[in-house]
Motif scaffolding. Structure first.
Motif, PDB file in Angstrom:
ATOM      1  N   SER A   7      52.634  52.369  41.004  1.00 58.90           N
ATOM      2  CA  SER A   7      52.833  53.783  41.328  1.00 58.90           C
ATOM      3  C   SER A   7      53.260  54.550  40.087  1.00 58.90           C
ATOM      4  CB  SER A   7      53.904  53.956  42.410  1.00 58.90           C
ATOM      5  OG  SER A   7      55.192  53.708  41.869  1.00 58.90           O
ATOM      6  N   THR A   8      53.037  55.858  40.137  1.00 54.40           N
ATOM      7  CA  THR A   8      53.661  56.800  39.226  1.00 54.40           C
ATOM      8  C   THR A   8      54.369  57.827  40.096  1.00 54.40           C
ATOM      9  OG1 THR A   8      51.720  58.246  39.123  1.00 54.40           O
ATOM     10  CG2 THR A   8      51.835  56.469  37.498  1.00 54.40           C
ATOM     11  N   LYS A   9      54.723  58.938  39.509  1.00 54.59           N
ATOM     12  CA  LYS A   9      55.475  59.934  40.261  1.00 54.59           C
ATOM     13  C   LYS A   9      54.701  60.466  41.457  1.00 54.59           C
ATOM     14  CE  LYS A   9      58.211  64.137  39.485  1.00 54.59           C
ATOM     15  NZ  LYS A   9      58.616  65.138  38.474  1.00 54.59           N
ATOM     16  N   PHE A  10      53.357  60.623  41.290  1.00 53.49           N
ATOM     17  CA  PHE A  10      52.577  61.270  42.336  1.00 53.49           C
ATOM     18  C   PHE A  10      51.443  60.407  42.872  1.00 53.49           C
ATOM     19  CE2 PHE A  10      53.971  64.713  39.378  1.00 53.49           C
ATOM     20  CZ  PHE A  10      54.981  65.212  40.182  1.00 53.49           C
ATOM     21  N   THR A  11      51.320  59.168  42.405  1.00 49.96           N
ATOM     22  CA  THR A  11      50.220  58.316  42.844  1.00 49.96           C
ATOM     23  C   THR A  11      50.727  56.932  43.241  1.00 49.96           C
ATOM     24  OG1 THR A  11      49.745  57.445  40.629  1.00 49.96           O
ATOM     25  CG2 THR A  11      48.603  59.469  41.277  1.00 49.96           C
ATOM     26  N   ARG A  12      49.903  56.263  44.052  1.00 52.68           N
ATOM     27  CA  ARG A  12      50.120  54.858  44.380  1.00 52.68           C
ATOM     28  C   ARG A  12      48.761  54.192  44.382  1.00 52.68           C
ATOM     29  NH1 ARG A  12      54.297  55.438  49.526  1.00 52.68           N
ATOM     30  NH2 ARG A  12      56.116  56.087  48.290  1.00 52.68           N
ATOM     31  N   TRP A  13      48.736  52.899  44.042  1.00 54.73           N
ATOM     32  CA  TRP A  13      47.440  52.243  44.059  1.00 54.73           C
ATOM     33  C   TRP A  13      47.562  50.779  44.459  1.00 54.73           C
ATOM     34  CZ3 TRP A  13      49.720  53.765  39.438  1.00 54.73           C
ATOM     35  CH2 TRP A  13      50.091  52.740  38.578  1.00 54.73           C
ATOM     36  N   ILE A  14      46.417  50.258  44.893  1.00 56.45           N
ATOM     37  CA  ILE A  14      46.255  48.852  45.230  1.00 56.45           C
ATOM     38  C   ILE A  14      45.133  48.311  44.361  1.00 56.45           C
ATOM     39  CG2 ILE A  14      45.629  47.182  47.025  1.00 56.45           C
ATOM     40  CD1 ILE A  14      46.475  49.480  49.046  1.00 56.45           C
ATOM     41  N   ASP A  15      45.401  47.246  43.614  1.00 54.74           N
ATOM     42  CA  ASP A  15      44.365  46.528  42.887  1.00 54.74           C
ATOM     43  C   ASP A  15      43.969  45.316  43.716  1.00 54.74           C
ATOM     44  OD1 ASP A  15      44.269  48.308  40.836  1.00 54.74           O
ATOM     45  OD2 ASP A  15      45.342  47.061  39.392  1.00 54.74           O
ATOM     46  N   PHE A  16      42.672  45.193  43.949  1.00 58.48           N
ATOM     47  CA  PHE A  16      42.127  44.137  44.801  1.00 58.48           C
ATOM     48  C   PHE A  16      41.174  43.297  43.975  1.00 58.48           C
ATOM     49  CE2 PHE A  16      38.682  42.610  47.530  1.00 58.48           C
ATOM     50  CZ  PHE A  16      39.371  41.998  48.558  1.00 58.48           C
ATOM     51  N   GLU A  17      41.396  41.993  43.950  1.00 59.24           N
ATOM     52  CA  GLU A  17      40.508  41.076  43.231  1.00 59.24           C
ATOM     53  C   GLU A  17      40.160  39.917  44.154  1.00 59.24           C
ATOM     54  OE1 GLU A  17      41.139  37.900  39.711  1.00 59.24           O
ATOM     55  OE2 GLU A  17      41.350  40.009  39.068  1.00 59.24           O
ATOM     56  N   ILE A  18      38.875  39.632  44.275  1.00 63.41           N
ATOM     57  CA  ILE A  18      38.444  38.538  45.134  1.00 63.41           C
ATOM     58  C   ILE A  18      37.401  37.697  44.411  1.00 63.41           C
ATOM     59  CG2 ILE A  18      36.678  39.976  46.267  1.00 63.41           C
ATOM     60  CD1 ILE A  18      37.226  38.361  48.844  1.00 63.41           C
ATOM     61  N   THR A  19      37.569  36.374  44.486  1.00 61.94           N
ATOM     62  CA  THR A  19      36.577  35.426  43.982  1.00 61.94           C
ATOM     63  C   THR A  19      36.059  34.639  45.182  1.00 61.94           C
ATOM     64  OG1 THR A  19      37.716  35.237  41.859  1.00 61.94           O
ATOM     65  CG2 THR A  19      36.110  33.533  42.403  1.00 61.94           C
ATOM     66  N   ILE A  20      34.756  34.710  45.415  1.00 63.25           N
ATOM     67  CA  ILE A  20      34.133  34.020  46.548  1.00 63.25           C
ATOM     68  C   ILE A  20      33.400  32.801  46.011  1.00 63.25           C
ATOM     69  CG2 ILE A  20      32.595  34.254  48.533  1.00 63.25           C
ATOM     70  CD1 ILE A  20      33.000  37.293  48.318  1.00 63.25           C
ATOM     71  N   PHE A  21      33.718  31.645  46.571  1.00 64.48           N
ATOM     72  CA  PHE A  21      33.184  30.369  46.091  1.00 64.48           C
ATOM     73  C   PHE A  21      32.069  29.870  47.010  1.00 64.48           C
ATOM     74  CE2 PHE A  21      37.541  30.754  44.678  1.00 64.48           C
ATOM     75  CZ  PHE A  21      37.491  30.333  43.352  1.00 64.48           C
ATOM     76  N   ALA A  22      30.966  29.488  46.413  1.00 64.76           N
ATOM     77  CA  ALA A  22      29.889  28.839  47.169  1.00 64.76           C
ATOM     78  C   ALA A  22      30.280  27.374  47.347  1.00 64.76           C
ATOM     79  CB  ALA A  22      28.566  28.978  46.424  1.00 64.76           C
ATOM     80  N   SER A  23      31.278  27.145  48.183  1.00 67.56           N
ATOM     81  CA  SER A  23      31.915  25.835  48.306  1.00 67.56           C
ATOM     82  C   SER A  23      31.133  24.865  49.174  1.00 67.56           C
ATOM     83  CB  SER A  23      33.328  26.007  48.873  1.00 67.56           C
ATOM     84  OG  SER A  23      33.281  26.745  50.094  1.00 67.56           O
ATOM     85  N   GLU A  24      30.355  25.382  50.126  1.00 71.48           N
ATOM     86  CA  GLU A  24      29.663  24.511  51.072  1.00 71.48           C
ATOM     87  C   GLU A  24      28.182  24.354  50.735  1.00 71.48           C
ATOM     88  OE1 GLU A  24      32.122  23.434  53.232  1.00 71.48           O
ATOM     89  OE2 GLU A  24      33.281  24.820  51.977  1.00 71.48           O
ATOM     90  N   SER A  25      27.594  25.428  50.242  1.00 79.37           N
ATOM     91  CA  SER A  25      26.164  25.448  49.917  1.00 79.37           C
ATOM     92  C   SER A  25      25.895  26.692  49.093  1.00 79.37           C
ATOM     93  CB  SER A  25      25.325  25.478  51.202  1.00 79.37           C
ATOM     94  OG  SER A  25      25.568  26.685  51.926  1.00 79.37           O
ATOM     95  N   GLU A  26      24.645  26.925  48.739  1.00 83.65           N
ATOM     96  CA  GLU A  26      24.296  28.185  48.088  1.00 83.65           C
ATOM     97  C   GLU A  26      24.687  29.346  48.983  1.00 83.65           C
ATOM     98  OE1 GLU A  26      20.301  29.578  45.990  1.00 83.65           O
ATOM     99  OE2 GLU A  26      20.172  29.839  48.172  1.00 83.65           O
ATOM    100  N   LEU A  27      25.167  30.431  48.373  1.00 77.42           N
ATOM    101  CA  LEU A  27      25.508  31.631  49.134  1.00 77.42           C
ATOM    102  C   LEU A  27      24.435  32.684  48.933  1.00 77.42           C
ATOM    103  CD1 LEU A  27      29.329  32.371  48.692  1.00 77.42           C
ATOM    104  CD2 LEU A  27      28.123  31.539  50.718  1.00 77.42           C
ATOM    105  N   CYS A  28      24.076  33.356  50.010  1.00 76.57           N
ATOM    106  CA  CYS A  28      23.111  34.445  49.934  1.00 76.57           C
ATOM    107  C   CYS A  28      23.730  35.691  50.556  1.00 76.57           C
ATOM    108  CB  CYS A  28      21.820  34.073  50.669  1.00 76.57           C
ATOM    109  SG  CYS A  28      20.582  35.404  50.670  1.00 76.57           S
TER     110      CYS A  28
END
Length: 320
Positions: A151-172
């Motif tokens: 946050s700053t004085k007048f703002t707030r934010w959310i940073d979102f990071e996601i890693t998706i793993f093709a753990s079972e098979s190829e992903l489409c």
């Protein structure tokens, strides 16, 4: 100056800005509190959001509040609020899902995204989730998600990071407009009237990084989009940013006039009238794909927003 005068000034500053943390535009202290399978995020005493894991068919953030304790996201279907539409019950505040992952529609909650592990780092101000994407008893893939906040004085934010793993098979990831990282706003940010649900006077307006305005931003490529409007009588801005390292940056946007806004690099047939399947993306078995986004909320009553400057901070990895 006498000691009494200094005490008077100190009290006056505290009244203007309790605690003093915002008086000079500094970041407000962030507190993360785990409560079962959810985590409350507060700036000082004020609630910012709650990260909810296994309460629904996918992890969501609800509520989400702009500075001034102003809710920005729709309450339905989590709660019934007068003047809010109850369409699209899968539009749950802030979420991440896609409408075609190996043929499974996670967007409309035909598949589920369940958290198998959660950790909260109160010192680094990080929430880390490990999620399983499943159709019935069959796991399609898994992800690791991290939320961080500022946050700053007048703002707030959310940073979102996601890693998706093709753990079972190829992903489409299929070519569909139904995805990916999304928010459903309150009616005050809508771009068109909806008398049935109490939206008679339209306060909302929208723009993107390319200068497109209003409803024309739907399907367009852009680094960021901004919706502005009046919530509880206060001018508020909601900005969503696509990180330069993301697939097909600048992304296309599933940005509707009724308050749905989603960054989606896969729906190129719907968005750009490309041949069906152009937006499909495959991740080989054993590999992964990462996405990074930022959601920023600003109270415009206090200070105007400079979207280009805010995006540059995000792109350069800066917090403020």
């Amino acid at each position: 100056m006498s000691g009494c005068h200094w005490k008077f000034i100190a009290v006056l500053l505290w009244l203007i800005c309790p605690g003093g943390s915002l008086a000079f535009g500094q970041e407000t202290p962030v507190a993360l509190t785990q409560k079962g399978e959810a985590v409350e995020v507060r700036f000082g005493a004020d609630l910012f959001t709650i990260v909810r894991t296994n309460e629904f068919a996918k992890p969501i953030l609800y509520p989400v509040l702009a500075p001034g304790h102003i809710p920005v996201t729709r309450s339905s279907p989590m709660a019934k609020v007068a003047g809010e539409a109850d369409d699209h019950p899968h539009h749950k505040s802030v979420w991440f899902a896609h409408g075609d992952v190996n043929g499974v529609d996670f967007w409309s909650e035909k598949g589920s995204i369940k958290t198998s592990r959660m950790s909260v780092d109160e010192k680094a101000l990080l929430i880390h989730l490990e999620n399983d994407w499943s159709s019935g008893e069959t796991r399609i893939c898994r992800d690791e998600t991290t939320y961080s906040f500022g946050s700053t004085k007048f703002t707030r934010w959310i940073d979102f990071e996601i890693t998706i793993f093709a753990s079972e098979s190829e992903l489409c990831f299929g070519d569909t407009k139904e995805g990916l990282w999304a928010i459903r706003t309150r009616p005050g940010l809508q771009l068109t009237a909806d008398p049935k649900n109490g939206v008679v006077e339209v306060f909302g307006k929208a723009t993107n990084s390319e200068g497109d305005l209003g409803t024309t931003i739907w399907g367009k490529k852009a680094k960021w989009v901004v919706y502005e409007g009046k919530l509880d009588g206060v001018a508020v801005s909601m900005m969503m940013m696509d990180h330069p390292d993301n697939l097909r940056h600048p992304t296309t946007w599933h940005a509707r006039d009724y308050g749905l806004v989603a960054a989606n690099p896969f729906g190129l047939h719907d968005f750009l009238a490309e041949p069906k399947g152009t937006g499909t993306h495959r991740v080989p078995h054993g590999e992964s794909i990462k996405f990074r986004y930022r959601l920023l909320l600003a109270n415009l009553k206090r200070q105007p927003l400079d979207p280009a400057a805010e995006f540059q901070k995000f792109a350069e990895g800066k917090k403020n």
